[in-house]
Design an enzyme around this catalytic site. Structure first.
Site, short mmCIF file in Angstrom:
data_model
loop_
_atom_site.label_atom_id
_atom_site.label_comp_id
_atom_site.label_asym_id
_atom_site.label_seq_id
_atom_site.Cartn_x
_atom_site.Cartn_y
_atom_site.Cartn_z
CB CYS A 145 -0.92 0.01 1.21
SG CYS A 145 -1.88 1.54 1.37
CB CYS A 202 -3.51 5.44 5.12
SG CYS A 202 -4.98 4.48 5.64
CB CYS A 255 -3.84 -1.93 7.07
SG CYS A 255 -5.25 -1.98 5.95
CB CYS A 291 -7.83 1.77 -0.59
SG CYS A 291 -7.82 0.65 0.83
CD GLN A 321 -20.31 -9.36 9.12
OE1 GLN A 321 -19.37 -8.57 9.14
NE2 GLN A 321 -20.74 -9.97 10.20
CG PHE A 356 -28.30 -8.41 18.93
CD1 PHE A 356 -28.47 -7.13 19.46
CD2 PHE A 356 -28.26 -9.49 19.80
CE1 PHE A 356 -28.57 -6.94 20.84
CE2 PHE A 356 -28.37 -9.31 21.17
CZ PHE A 356 -28.53 -8.04 21.69
CD GLU A 413 -30.80 -5.14 13.63
OE1 GLU A 413 -30.54 -3.93 13.81
OE2 GLU A 413 -30.05 -6.07 13.97
CB CYS A 422 -17.62 -7.86 15.53
SG CYS A 422 -18.64 -6.69 16.46
#
Length: 376
Positions: A3, A11, A14, A87, A212, A241, A262, A334
């Protein structure tokens, strides 16, 4: 993955880009195992991973620069704009779209929002691509409706240049804060749902519904959940959820009694559309608070699937599940740290199996799927 912006120090999204990918996976697995070290785990499954680059289906671009020469990307800590059109996390199809969008911004006279001066109208561009048919959803996040008429008047040119643009909307976000979107969404096309398909299950993405960002790994996550549920011959379940219904719709068979809950009404509209297309008669979805719904119920299904936001499901829902004691709890998370805290509150359950899904390469983040069974 190379990158140019990372190499130049512009940036750092990541954070782990310098770390070899096998080491990234090993470090994430070690982190997960350390969080669950106080629990007996019957089966640890190998981490699931996908592509190391070009895996994202969504771009969130800050619009800066001038109306004649707009820049798409992000703002550096010092306030200078960073162009992220190239990107490497994005699919190759995105960069030519960004080129057209820059021209469109100038043609439509959409003045980029200047954070320092608190002036301008166009704050963000949100672009999502369907891996099913290549269609795109584009959202213009505006400070107000001042430029809305100009935007609408210029749209025919944009649609001619990018015929794959199926869903277009404007979101009004008037607050001078780092908030991505506001509550008001204005549809600019008749079609307002982007079709997606994972493992032969139709799914839909609407402008304000969560989806996602790594479709390849998400498809594996849903397929794994389906396999684990089918192994236990579950006949009734809740999907709490539930978002657009990805988990529940994968796990439900023709006879399965499924209730999906939800808070986001747009996501529920997507889930209902999918269930209707699949012909599932014993499935219902409702736009409610998941914890309030569950704790008001006097009966519990065989399996409760939870896929909460980063904060986890919390003590109230954990206490309720411990008291009602469903046979199985399938926890998709997550944030493994809050999941581990929740599991410690779920009295009477044993961890049958755990699997890590690397949805976010080159960062410390990951998804995890955990199956809990009631101790007999």
């Amino acid at each position: 993955m190379h990158c140019a912006q990372y190499t130049a120090g512009r940036c750092r999204s990541c954070q782990w880009l310098d770390k070899p990918y096998p080491q990234q996976l090993a470090d994430k697995q070690h982190h997960l195992e350390s969080l669950l070290a106080g629990h007996a785990v019957t089966q640890w499954l190998a981490p699931v991973f996908g592509r190391e680059s070009a895996f994202r289906n969504k771009a969130k671009m800050v619009v800066s620069g001038s109306v004649e020469r707009p820049l798409l990307g992000m703002l550096h800590r010092d306030g200078t704009p960073v162009d992220l059109c190239a990107c490497p996390l994005y699919p190759p199809s995105f960069e030519p779209v960004f080129t057209v969008l820059k021209t469109f911004i100038a043609r439509a006279g959409l003045t980029p929002y200047n954070v320092a001066r608190k002036r301008g109208e166009l704050k963000f561009l949100l672009l999502t691509e369907s891996t099913y048919n290549g269609e795109l959803m584009l959202r213009f996040v505006l400070r107000s409706e001042t430029k809305l008429a100009q935007l609408i008047a210029a749209l025919p040119w944009l649609q001619q240049q990018l015929p794959q643009l199926a869903v277009i909307s404007a979101n009004i976000q008037p607050v001078h804060m780092a908030i991505l979107e506001g509550e008001r969404e204005i549809p600019l096309t008749e079609q307002q749902a982007l079709p997606e398909r994972f493992n032969q299950v139709p799914l839909y993405i609407r402008p304000q519904s969560f989806f996602q960002t790594n479709p390849q790994v998400a498809a594996s996550l849903y397929a794994t959940a389906r396999q684990w549920v089918q192994e236990h011959e579950v006949h009734s379940m809740w999907d709490l959820f539930c978002g657009v219904g990805g988990f529940g719709l994968h796990c439900a068979g023709p006879e399965t009694q499924l209730t999906g809950i939800e808070i986001n009404a747009e996501a529920i509209a997507c889930a209902r559309q999918s269930a209707e297309q699949l012909g599932l008669k014993n499935v219902s979805f409702a736009a409610l608070d998941s914890t309030r719904f569950a704790t008001a119920e006097a009966q519990i299904p065989e399996l409760v699937l939870v896929n909460p936001p980063r904060r986890g499901i919390g003590r109230e829902l954990c206490d309720y599940l411990s008291q009602m004691a469903p046979k199985f709890i399938l926890y998709s998370s997550c944030n493994a740290e809050t999941m581990a805290k929740d599991i410690s509150l779920l009295a009477g359950y044993h961890i049958e199996r755990v699997q890590l899904f690397d949805m976010f390469p080159h960062t410390s983040h990951y998804e995890v799927l955990t199956l809990l069974t009631l101790r007999r």
